[in-house]
Design a protein around this motif. Structure first.
Motif, PDB file in Angstrom:
ATOM      1  N   TRP A  26       0.832  -1.221   0.000  1.00 35.83           N
ATOM      2  CA  TRP A  26       0.000   0.000   0.000  1.00 35.83           C
ATOM      3  C   TRP A  26       0.865   1.270   0.000  1.00 35.83           C
ATOM      4  CZ3 TRP A  26      -0.181  -3.980   3.527  1.00 35.83           C
ATOM      5  CH2 TRP A  26       0.651  -3.830   4.639  1.00 35.83           C
ATOM      6  N   LYS A  27       2.164   1.095  -0.087  1.00 38.90           N
ATOM      7  CA  LYS A  27       3.048   2.258  -0.010  1.00 38.90           C
ATOM      8  C   LYS A  27       2.947   3.096  -1.282  1.00 38.90           C
ATOM      9  CE  LYS A  27       7.519   3.130   2.079  1.00 38.90           C
ATOM     10  NZ  LYS A  27       8.682   2.466   2.714  1.00 38.90           N
ATOM     11  N   GLY A  28       2.832   4.394  -1.113  1.00 41.37           N
ATOM     12  CA  GLY A  28       2.697   5.286  -2.269  1.00 41.37           C
ATOM     13  C   GLY A  28       1.289   5.304  -2.823  1.00 41.37           C
ATOM     14  N   GLU A  29       0.420   4.505  -2.236  1.00 42.78           N
ATOM     15  CA  GLU A  29      -0.974   4.448  -2.696  1.00 42.78           C
ATOM     16  C   GLU A  29      -1.672   5.782  -2.447  1.00 42.78           C
ATOM     17  OE1 GLU A  29      -2.663   1.753  -4.239  1.00 42.78           O
ATOM     18  OE2 GLU A  29      -3.938   3.502  -4.536  1.00 42.78           O
ATOM     19  N   LYS A  30      -2.523   6.181  -3.388  1.00 41.52           N
ATOM     20  CA  LYS A  30      -3.262   7.439  -3.228  1.00 41.52           C
ATOM     21  C   LYS A  30      -4.765   7.218  -3.097  1.00 41.52           C
ATOM     22  CE  LYS A  30       0.012  10.292  -2.973  1.00 41.52           C
ATOM     23  NZ  LYS A  30       0.204  10.929  -1.653  1.00 41.52           N
ATOM     24  N   ASP A  31      -5.211   6.016  -3.424  1.00 36.35           N
ATOM     25  CA  ASP A  31      -6.640   5.700  -3.313  1.00 36.35           C
ATOM     26  C   ASP A  31      -7.023   5.602  -1.834  1.00 36.35           C
ATOM     27  OD1 ASP A  31      -9.118   4.558  -3.174  1.00 36.35           O
ATOM     28  OD2 ASP A  31      -8.730   3.027  -4.693  1.00 36.35           O
ATOM     29  N   PRO A  32      -7.887   6.532  -1.359  1.00 37.50           N
ATOM     30  CA  PRO A  32      -8.219   6.531   0.073  1.00 37.50           C
ATOM     31  C   PRO A  32      -8.863   5.221   0.534  1.00 37.50           C
ATOM     32  CG  PRO A  32      -9.654   8.020  -1.164  1.00 37.50           C
ATOM     33  CD  PRO A  32      -8.556   7.599  -2.087  1.00 37.50           C
ATOM     34  N   ALA A 128      -5.700  11.064   5.954  1.00 40.67           N
ATOM     35  CA  ALA A 128      -5.663  12.472   5.560  1.00 40.67           C
ATOM     36  C   ALA A 128      -4.334  12.831   4.897  1.00 40.67           C
ATOM     37  CB  ALA A 128      -5.915  13.366   6.774  1.00 40.67           C
ATOM     38  N   SER A 129      -3.232  12.330   5.454  1.00 41.09           N
ATOM     39  CA  SER A 129      -1.916  12.694   4.908  1.00 41.09           C
ATOM     40  C   SER A 129      -1.573  11.892   3.654  1.00 41.09           C
ATOM     41  CB  SER A 129      -0.833  12.497   5.969  1.00 41.09           C
ATOM     42  OG  SER A 129      -0.709  11.139   6.345  1.00 41.09           O
ATOM     43  N   PHE A 130      -1.782  10.572   3.689  1.00 42.67           N
ATOM     44  CA  PHE A 130      -1.384   9.737   2.550  1.00 42.67           C
ATOM     45  C   PHE A 130      -2.275   9.966   1.326  1.00 42.67           C
ATOM     46  CE2 PHE A 130       0.254   6.591   5.905  1.00 42.67           C
ATOM     47  CZ  PHE A 130       1.521   7.179   5.880  1.00 42.67           C
ATOM     48  N   ALA A 131      -3.592  10.092   1.552  1.00 38.64           N
ATOM     49  CA  ALA A 131      -4.497  10.191   0.404  1.00 38.64           C
ATOM     50  C   ALA A 131      -4.668  11.635  -0.063  1.00 38.64           C
ATOM     51  CB  ALA A 131      -5.859   9.590   0.759  1.00 38.64           C
ATOM     52  N   PHE A 132      -4.687  12.573   0.898  1.00 34.83           N
ATOM     53  CA  PHE A 132      -5.051  13.944   0.541  1.00 34.83           C
ATOM     54  C   PHE A 132      -3.963  14.977   0.831  1.00 34.83           C
ATOM     55  CE2 PHE A 132      -9.030  11.671   1.750  1.00 34.83           C
ATOM     56  CZ  PHE A 132      -9.569  11.571   0.466  1.00 34.83           C
ATOM     57  N   GLY A 133      -2.798  14.525   1.329  1.00 35.61           N
ATOM     58  CA  GLY A 133      -1.693  15.448   1.574  1.00 35.61           C
ATOM     59  C   GLY A 133      -1.960  16.453   2.672  1.00 35.61           C
ATOM     60  N   TYR A 182       6.790  12.394   5.458  1.00 35.12           N
ATOM     61  CA  TYR A 182       7.229  12.455   6.847  1.00 35.12           C
ATOM     62  C   TYR A 182       6.600  11.328   7.679  1.00 35.12           C
ATOM     63  CZ  TYR A 182       7.596  13.695  11.683  1.00 35.12           C
ATOM     64  OH  TYR A 182       7.834  13.620  13.026  1.00 35.12           O
ATOM     65  N   ASN A 183       5.286  11.166   7.542  1.00 37.01           N
ATOM     66  CA  ASN A 183       4.592  10.119   8.304  1.00 37.01           C
ATOM     67  C   ASN A 183       5.107   8.726   7.946  1.00 37.01           C
ATOM     68  OD1 ASN A 183       2.962  11.694   9.923  1.00 37.01           O
ATOM     69  ND2 ASN A 183       1.268  11.765   8.439  1.00 37.01           N
ATOM     70  N   GLN A 184       5.292   8.517   6.652  1.00 29.53           N
ATOM     71  CA  GLN A 184       5.817   7.225   6.215  1.00 29.53           C
ATOM     72  C   GLN A 184       7.200   7.005   6.793  1.00 29.53           C
ATOM     73  OE1 GLN A 184       3.927   4.977   4.080  1.00 29.53           O
ATOM     74  NE2 GLN A 184       5.407   3.788   5.223  1.00 29.53           N
TER      75      GLN A 184
END
Length: 363
Positions: A26-32, A128-133, A182-184
DNA sequence: AACACGGGGAC
DNA sequence: GTCCCAGTGTT
């Protein structure tokens, strides 16, 4: 202090860019939807344990809509064995809500995401951070450990004060231009370098700034206040067979372990019961249940045992035969043995189903 | 604030 | 055995 914080964040991002080799599906995934699914599966669950479940779920339910319209039984069957089954219940409820209320589109604000069942501060920040920045810092077990050590802070991580402190600290360290990276980075760092036991301090890029390292506190941090004590429970399961190879099962609905999973007829005690010869101590229990109808005991299994985080379950499986089914047994389903595989059972029961070793045969 | 909730892997 | 894991919900 703020300079130290800037160092911490910059070191982390540099490491993430160059030397973080951790791979996950799921790394780099953008689909919420996919991010949400992975985060729910990974709550209190190791990445290695959740990985296969994530792929199974994605194959069965490619979108939130597929999950929303799926038969609940099928979803539980896929979750079977992963534990913390309320996650599965909440997963279903939230999928239905997103499908109905948001027309299948995942909400894109932190507050809306946080309002969904099964999503707390950690998961909301991750989505919020991974999907929507969006600039929300994740605070999980990795993060509290890393921050407690780096800043040499002995505040217990499992208290209200501790959660508040580490959350504020995490937010102040977040790179708001790239909250996802950062979170990752901080979680991967905690999971691969700043390990709970035997952290790899010799190879750590944060070593020079790390208070725990400088003061030799690494093994003492983070501090936890609460300790767990285990409860002992004894489960005696009666597999009651009626003609045509049918057995009674029911879904556990009480606020207890394994809520939502299925089980046979349970007689629970708070101390062990010793069966001998053909005599069954719980005659009152079964007599009441079956209204005095004659029973034949066929098998008594060995003692099975399972260790959970907060309790030890021990028990046996007793196969019993009834001449004819009851007109109705409240809450119970009468199903054919061949259908057992369609229902999700706790591991304790599956251990017996897979290997129903009898201690004695009593025909 | 305290408690309940699974199962697995590392040591 | 003990610890802890990409935590959350209830009381």
């Amino acid at each position: 202090m703020s300079e130290k914080k800037a160092d911490f964040t910059q070191n982390l991002l540099n490491w993430n860019k160059g030397k973080n080799h951790r791979k996950m599906p799921w790394k780099g995934e953008k689909d919420p939807y996919k991010i949400w699914l992975s985060e729910i599966i990974l709550q209190q669950t190791r990445v290695e344990q959740g990985w296969a479940y994530y792929e199974k779920f994605l194959e069965a339910f490619p979108t939130v809509h597929h999950l929303a319209i799926a038969a609940e039984q099928k979803v539980f069957k896929l979750w079977e064995g992963l534990g913390y089954y309320n996650r599965c219940r909440n997963l279903i409820a939230t999928a239905k809500r997103i499908d109905a209320e948001y027309n299948g589109q995942f909400p894109n604000t932190y507050e809306e995401i946080l309002s969904l069942k099964g999503i707390g501060p950690y998961t909301a920040a991750a989505i919020a951070s991974f999907a929507f920045g969006l600039p929300h810092a994740v605070v999980d077990g990795n993060v509290t450990r890393v921050l407690s050590r780096y800043f040499g802070n002995p505040t217990p991580i499992d208290t209200t004060a501790g959660k508040k402190l580490y959350t504020e600290l995490a937010d102040s360290l977040l790179d708001k231009e790239q909250p996802d990276s950062y979170n990752q980075a901080i979680m991967d760092f905690g999971a691969t370098i700043c390990l709970p036991r035997n952290p790899l301090c010799d190879d750590c890029m944060q070593q020079t700034g790390c208070q725990a390292w400088q003061k030799g506190w690494t093994t003492q941090l983070p501090v936890k206040e609460k300790s767990i004590q285990k409860k002992q429970r004894w489960f005696y399961y009666f597999i009651v067979e009626v003609p045509d190879d049918k057995v009674y099962i029911r879904q556990r609905t009480k606020k207890d372990i394994w809520e939502g999973l299925f089980e046979f007829i349970l007689w629970e005690t708070d101390e062990p019961v010793y069966f001998n010869d053909n005599h069954l101590p719980p005659s009152d229990f079964l007599g009441q249940l079956f209204d005095g109808q004659a029973l034949t005991v066929r098998y008594i299994s060995r003692v099975y045992r399972q260790e959970l985080s907060h309790q030890t379950i021990q028990g046996q499986f007793l196969t019993v035969r009834l001449k004819k089914p009851l007109p109705s047994l409240k809450d119970y389903l009468l199903i054919h043995r061949d259908q057992l595989g369609e229902y999700a059972f706790p591991r304790f029961i599956n251990a017996w189903l897979l290997d129903p070793t009898p201690a004695q045969s009593l025909f």
